[in-house]
Design a protein around this motif. Structure first.
Motif, PDB file in Angstrom:
ATOM      1  N   TYR A   1       0.659  -1.105   0.116  1.00  0.00           N
ATOM      2  CA  TYR A   1      -0.241   0.328  -0.285  1.00  0.00           C
ATOM      3  C   TYR A   1       0.757   0.922  -0.304  1.00  0.00           C
ATOM      4  CZ  TYR A   1      -4.392  -2.971   0.614  1.00  0.00           C
ATOM      5  OH  TYR A   1      -5.421  -2.732   0.387  1.00  0.00           O
ATOM      6  N   GLN A   2       2.535   1.586  -0.369  1.00  0.00           N
ATOM      7  CA  GLN A   2       3.112   2.348   0.019  1.00  0.00           C
ATOM      8  C   GLN A   2       3.131   3.015  -1.391  1.00  0.00           C
ATOM      9  OE1 GLN A   2       4.446   3.342   2.785  1.00  0.00           O
ATOM     10  NE2 GLN A   2       2.837   1.805   3.757  1.00  0.00           N
ATOM     11  N   PHE A   3       2.693   1.097  -2.427  1.00  0.00           N
ATOM     12  CA  PHE A   3       3.022   2.217  -3.744  1.00  0.00           C
ATOM     13  C   PHE A   3       1.508   1.571  -4.270  1.00  0.00           C
ATOM     14  CE2 PHE A   3       7.226   0.085  -2.928  1.00  0.00           C
ATOM     15  CZ  PHE A   3       7.938   1.140  -3.192  1.00  0.00           C
ATOM     16  N   ASN A   4       0.620   1.088  -3.922  1.00  0.00           N
ATOM     17  CA  ASN A   4      -0.473   1.521  -4.020  1.00  0.00           C
ATOM     18  C   ASN A   4      -1.519   1.835  -3.462  1.00  0.00           C
ATOM     19  OD1 ASN A   4      -0.722  -0.763  -6.541  1.00  0.00           O
ATOM     20  ND2 ASN A   4       0.712  -1.759  -4.852  1.00  0.00           N
ATOM     21  N   PRO A   5      -2.523   2.961  -3.955  1.00  0.00           N
ATOM     22  CA  PRO A   5      -3.581   3.776  -3.204  1.00  0.00           C
ATOM     23  C   PRO A   5      -4.709   2.488  -2.224  1.00  0.00           C
ATOM     24  CG  PRO A   5      -4.518   3.600  -5.417  1.00  0.00           C
ATOM     25  CD  PRO A   5      -3.121   2.765  -5.156  1.00  0.00           C
ATOM     26  N   ALA A   6      -4.367   3.129  -0.928  1.00  0.00           N
ATOM     27  CA  ALA A   6      -4.750   2.642   0.426  1.00  0.00           C
ATOM     28  C   ALA A   6      -6.755   2.929   0.504  1.00  0.00           C
ATOM     29  CB  ALA A   6      -4.189   2.347   1.616  1.00  0.00           C
ATOM     30  N   PRO A   7      -7.544   2.448   1.113  1.00  0.00           N
ATOM     31  CA  PRO A   7      -8.894   3.410   1.555  1.00  0.00           C
ATOM     32  C   PRO A   7      -8.842   3.635   2.729  1.00  0.00           C
ATOM     33  CG  PRO A   7      -9.003   0.970   1.739  1.00  0.00           C
ATOM     34  CD  PRO A   7      -7.666   1.025   1.636  1.00  0.00           C
ATOM     35  N   LEU A   8      -9.168   4.631   3.184  1.00  0.00           N
ATOM     36  CA  LEU A   8      -9.250   5.544   4.887  1.00  0.00           C
ATOM     37  C   LEU A   8      -9.613   4.606   6.079  1.00  0.00           C
ATOM     38  CD1 LEU A   8     -10.323   8.967   4.285  1.00  0.00           C
ATOM     39  CD2 LEU A   8      -8.359   8.382   5.291  1.00  0.00           C
ATOM     40  N   ASN A   9     -10.962   4.144   5.450  1.00  0.00           N
ATOM     41  CA  ASN A   9     -11.166   2.909   6.142  1.00  0.00           C
ATOM     42  C   ASN A   9     -11.657   1.248   5.186  1.00  0.00           C
ATOM     43  OD1 ASN A   9     -13.698   1.438   7.961  1.00  0.00           O
ATOM     44  ND2 ASN A   9     -12.045   3.034   9.139  1.00  0.00           N
TER      45      ASN A   9
ATOM     46  N   THR B   1     -17.672   3.317   5.785  1.00  0.00           N
ATOM     47  CA  THR B   1     -17.495   3.663   4.319  1.00  0.00           C
ATOM     48  C   THR B   1     -18.597   4.549   3.838  1.00  0.00           C
ATOM     49  OG1 THR B   1     -15.245   3.441   4.241  1.00  0.00           O
ATOM     50  CG2 THR B   1     -15.416   4.950   1.993  1.00  0.00           C
ATOM     51  N   GLU B   2     -19.476   3.767   2.993  1.00  0.00           N
ATOM     52  CA  GLU B   2     -20.660   4.138   2.760  1.00  0.00           C
ATOM     53  C   GLU B   2     -21.701   4.583   3.570  1.00  0.00           C
ATOM     54  OE1 GLU B   2     -22.573   0.158   1.198  1.00  0.00           O
ATOM     55  OE2 GLU B   2     -20.477  -0.102  -0.083  1.00  0.00           O
ATOM     56  N   LYS B   3     -21.676   4.378   4.403  1.00  0.00           N
ATOM     57  CA  LYS B   3     -22.423   4.652   5.452  1.00  0.00           C
ATOM     58  C   LYS B   3     -22.194   6.348   6.344  1.00  0.00           C
ATOM     59  CE  LYS B   3     -24.530   1.916   8.622  1.00  0.00           C
ATOM     60  NZ  LYS B   3     -25.902   1.803   8.463  1.00  0.00           N
ATOM     61  N   VAL B   4     -20.966   6.767   6.036  1.00  0.00           N
ATOM     62  CA  VAL B   4     -20.322   7.927   5.956  1.00  0.00           C
ATOM     63  C   VAL B   4     -20.464   8.671   4.864  1.00  0.00           C
ATOM     64  CG1 VAL B   4     -18.119   7.768   5.254  1.00  0.00           C
ATOM     65  CG2 VAL B   4     -18.241   9.703   6.663  1.00  0.00           C
ATOM     66  N   LEU B   5     -20.325   8.424   3.511  1.00  0.00           N
ATOM     67  CA  LEU B   5     -21.183   8.663   2.306  1.00  0.00           C
ATOM     68  C   LEU B   5     -22.163   9.106   2.488  1.00  0.00           C
ATOM     69  CD1 LEU B   5     -18.164   7.079  -0.434  1.00  0.00           C
ATOM     70  CD2 LEU B   5     -17.967   9.515   1.024  1.00  0.00           C
ATOM     71  N   GLN B   6     -23.280   8.224   2.600  1.00  0.00           N
ATOM     72  CA  GLN B   6     -24.353   8.973   2.474  1.00  0.00           C
ATOM     73  C   GLN B   6     -24.684  10.233   3.898  1.00  0.00           C
ATOM     74  OE1 GLN B   6     -26.297   5.163   2.692  1.00  0.00           O
ATOM     75  NE2 GLN B   6     -25.292   4.623   1.064  1.00  0.00           N
ATOM     76  N   SER B   7     -24.093  10.338   4.808  1.00  0.00           N
ATOM     77  CA  SER B   7     -24.704  11.569   5.881  1.00  0.00           C
ATOM     78  C   SER B   7     -24.471  12.700   5.166  1.00  0.00           C
ATOM     79  CB  SER B   7     -23.637  10.492   7.040  1.00  0.00           C
ATOM     80  OG  SER B   7     -22.436  11.708   6.961  1.00  0.00           O
TER      81      SER B   7
ATOM     82  N   ARG C   1      -9.717  -7.111   3.196  1.00  0.00           N
ATOM     83  CA  ARG C   1     -10.200  -6.631   1.523  1.00  0.00           C
ATOM     84  C   ARG C   1      -9.322  -6.365   0.513  1.00  0.00           C
ATOM     85  NH1 ARG C   1      -9.344  -1.864  -0.363  1.00  0.00           N
ATOM     86  NH2 ARG C   1     -11.438  -0.561  -1.128  1.00  0.00           N
ATOM     87  N   PHE C   2      -7.883  -7.102   1.556  1.00  0.00           N
ATOM     88  CA  PHE C   2      -6.937  -6.647   0.381  1.00  0.00           C
ATOM     89  C   PHE C   2      -6.422  -8.139  -0.206  1.00  0.00           C
ATOM     90  CE2 PHE C   2      -2.733  -8.836   0.123  1.00  0.00           C
ATOM     91  CZ  PHE C   2      -1.832  -7.933  -0.712  1.00  0.00           C
TER      92      PHE C   2
END
Length: 603
Positions: A299-307, A313-319, A436-437
């Motif tokens: 994940y130093q060379f590939n984007p990682a999610p915040l959570n 993540t879906e819940k906060v994006l719908q709030s 998840r990885f």
């Protein structure tokens, strides 16, 4: 939710059904207690060694340990430093005694040395802590797979529990031991494949040594901590002292482990099996932690999610906090670009100044992750806020008559809402990182194999636990308190019923469990609350020949209360509770004995 390819489903289902089917077929028709409880005493040392390792290597080991390494680095391996020492002591002290007395359970010895109530007390302490742990070993993979497969977690708890119950009820200890060899093969193959693929996904310009250098720049390769800081859970000293006492208790007095080596063909086979475990367990844990560290490097060379919990993540994006979260993601994306550039430069030049820069960027990312968890929690709290306010106001209006049906019904509704909110508020994503990885980045087929690894580990641990719980219930409590001999066939039948009962209890505990800070820590904390006391009782039995049963029994009750209070008020890191409980019960028992003698002399 991630959709699995048909090949992953095929690998997963065939692997699990093959293990369950083989274990059931291979050990069918066991009619006497010797066969059912001690596996007929036919196990060779390598079978014992693998079975002991499989019992300890639950799904939590792979989900939480890799997440622990991703977050905190390799230091957790210090937890296991006391294990080889404990194996040697058990081989010298415990096994010869158990073998000479031909016991079915570890607690039979305590009745021979003290009395029935001391045997029953330690058996009950075992049933409490191991019964809770059995539920957690089912719950851990069920959490993950419920997210992966989009299936209700309760259904998954039931499915995993039933798979284990089928072969454990059918064949007893032998079924557990036989299946654990296949499960360990699946586990080793899956983890080796995961590490190999992960290393291949790191840029070609970055060698394995350079990957370790990148991990080391952020503190992930700090294995040894010689500090005496009691605030630090994992140091060389907690591992050597607290860890030794925990491992002595677990492998020497916990029936889920004792039953594995009591099935040995001879005392020598039992001892060699435990020494095998002592020799390979620490490297195995080091290897699992290394898998987590290599995912961190990936994940130093590939984007990682915040959570790593997609549902959160879906819940906060719908709030109402959507824009704040998106801004935080954008900051992390900018940070990732810097990290990737510096990581590549570090791999090429090994410049110490670049290490410091990478360390600083990693610290900033940790603050972003912490802020993301805060936003997720706020989003979920706001989702439930209106319902909380409504129910609170309704309860306030009914407070004049707190025994009324309406007040009780509203109170229960509020409790349910609290429970639902707690389940939804899953911000701590360490235990989700590895799965998840696997799902997002590993190739088809290997995903099915690694899901099989997680479920195989869960099944191997749970099978050992409910097998041991049933044995203790049947031999130490039910059988010992019968006034007449019920016969071999009856005792085997009752042990099977107890196996079914404990399997159902484990499923129920799994269904009501909730996500802890870190699942592997939760299991170890539960053990540490009880293990030190139980180990102390055994040491009193081994080395204090003149000590009387009443003094030990009273001391054990007092010690357990003090340890629980100490854990509740967080007096010390949980690993020290093992040493504390062990020493405390020894001191209190000897003090009671001395005071009792003085009283008798005065009379």
């Amino acid at each position: 939710m991630t959709k699995l390819e048909w090949i992953d489903w095929l690998v997963l289902i065939v692997t699990l059904l093959a293990i369950v089917g083989y274990g059931t077929w291979k050990t069918r028709g066991r009619k006497n207690v010797q066969d059912y409880v001690r596996g007929g005493n036919t196990s060779k040392w390598w079978t014992i060694g693998l079975s002991v390792m499989a019992t300890q290597a639950s799904a939590i080991t792979f989900l939480s340990t890799t997440g622990q390494a991703f977050t905190d680095g390799m230091g957790f391996v210090q937890f296991y430093f006391g294990l080889p020492i404990a194996m040697v002591i058990i081989c010298i002290v415990f096994i010869p005694l158990y073998h000479r007395l031909k016991v079915y359970t570890a607690y039979e010895f305590l009745e021979n040395r003290f009395d029935l109530k001391t045997r029953s007390l330690t058996a009950i302490l075992f049933l409490i802590q191991r019964g809770l742990a059995a539920g957690i070993t089912i719950f851990a993979p069920a959490i993950i797979l419920s997210v992966v497969l989009g299936i209700n977690i309760v259904y998954l708890n039931i499915i995993i529990g039933i798979l284990v119950i089928i072969y454990t009820v059918s064949g007893g200890t032998k079924a557990v031991t036989v299946t654990q060899k296949q499960q360990m093969f699946v586990i080793f193959a899956g983890m080796l494949a995961a590490l190999f693929i992960t290393l291949n996904m790191i840029p070609d310009e970055v060698s394995f040594t350079e990957a370790l250098d990148i991990a080391g720049a952020t503190g992930k390769m700090e294995v040894l901590d010689f500090s005496f800081d009691l605030e630090n859970r994992y140091t060389v000293w907690t591992g050597l002292l607290g860890g030794t006492f925990l491992m002595l208790s677990y492998f020497g007095t916990d029936q889920s482990q004792v039953q594995r080596y009591l099935s040995g063909k001879s005392m020598k086979e039992m001892q060699m099996g435990l020494l095998f475990n002592g020799l390979f367990k620490v490297p195995m844990q080091f290897f699992i932690l290394l898998c987590g560290v290599m995912v961190f490097v990936f994940y130093q060379f590939n984007p990682a999610p915040l959570n790593f919990i997609d549902a959160s993540t879906e819940k906060v994006l719908q709030s109402e906090y959507r824009n704040d979260y998106i801004q935080l993601q954008e900051k992390q994306n900018e940070l990732f670009s810097e990290k990737k550039t510096i990581s590549m430069q570090l791999a090429e030049s090994h410049n110490p100044a670049l290490k410091q820069q990478l360390f600083s960027l990693d610290s900033i990312e940790k603050t972003y992750r912490a802020e993301s968890k805060f936003l997720i929690k706020k989003a979920i709290d706001s989702e439930y806020a209106s319902d909380f306010n409504r129910l609170s106001n309704e309860l306030e209006a009914l407070r004049a008559n707190p025994t009324s049906d309406a007040f009780i019904a509203k109170s229960e509704e509020l409790d349910t809402l609290y429970a639902d909110a707690a389940k939804d508020t899953q911000t701590n994503d360490r235990d989700y990182m590895f799965i998840r990885f696997i799902l997002k980045h590993l190739p088809t087929g290997l995903i099915g194999l690694l899901l099989a690894v997680i479920l195989s580990a869960a099944m191997s641990s749970t099978a050992s636990e409910i097998n041991a719980l049933a044995t203790i219930s049947s031999i130490d409590l039910y059988g010992r308190n019968q006034k007449e001999d019920k016969g071999e066939e009856h005792m085997v039948k009752m042990t099977k019923w107890f196996t079914l009962m404990w399997g159902v209890i484990a499923i129920i505990i799994a269904c009501v469990a909730d996500l802890a800070e870190n699942l592997i820590q939760l299991v170890n904390i539960i053990g540490s609350i009880f293990y030190g006391n139980v180990l102390g009782i055994f040491l009193l039995a081994f080395f204090f020949k003149k000590l009387q049963a009443n003094a030990v029994f009273i001391a054990a009750l007092i010690t357990q209360v003090i340890v629980i209070i100490g854990w509740w008020f967080d007096w010390m890191p949980y690993l020290w509770l093992n040493l504390f409980g062990c020493v405390l019960v020894i001191l209190i028992a000897n003090s009671i004995q001395v005071l009792t003698k003085k009283t008798d002399l005065n009379v």
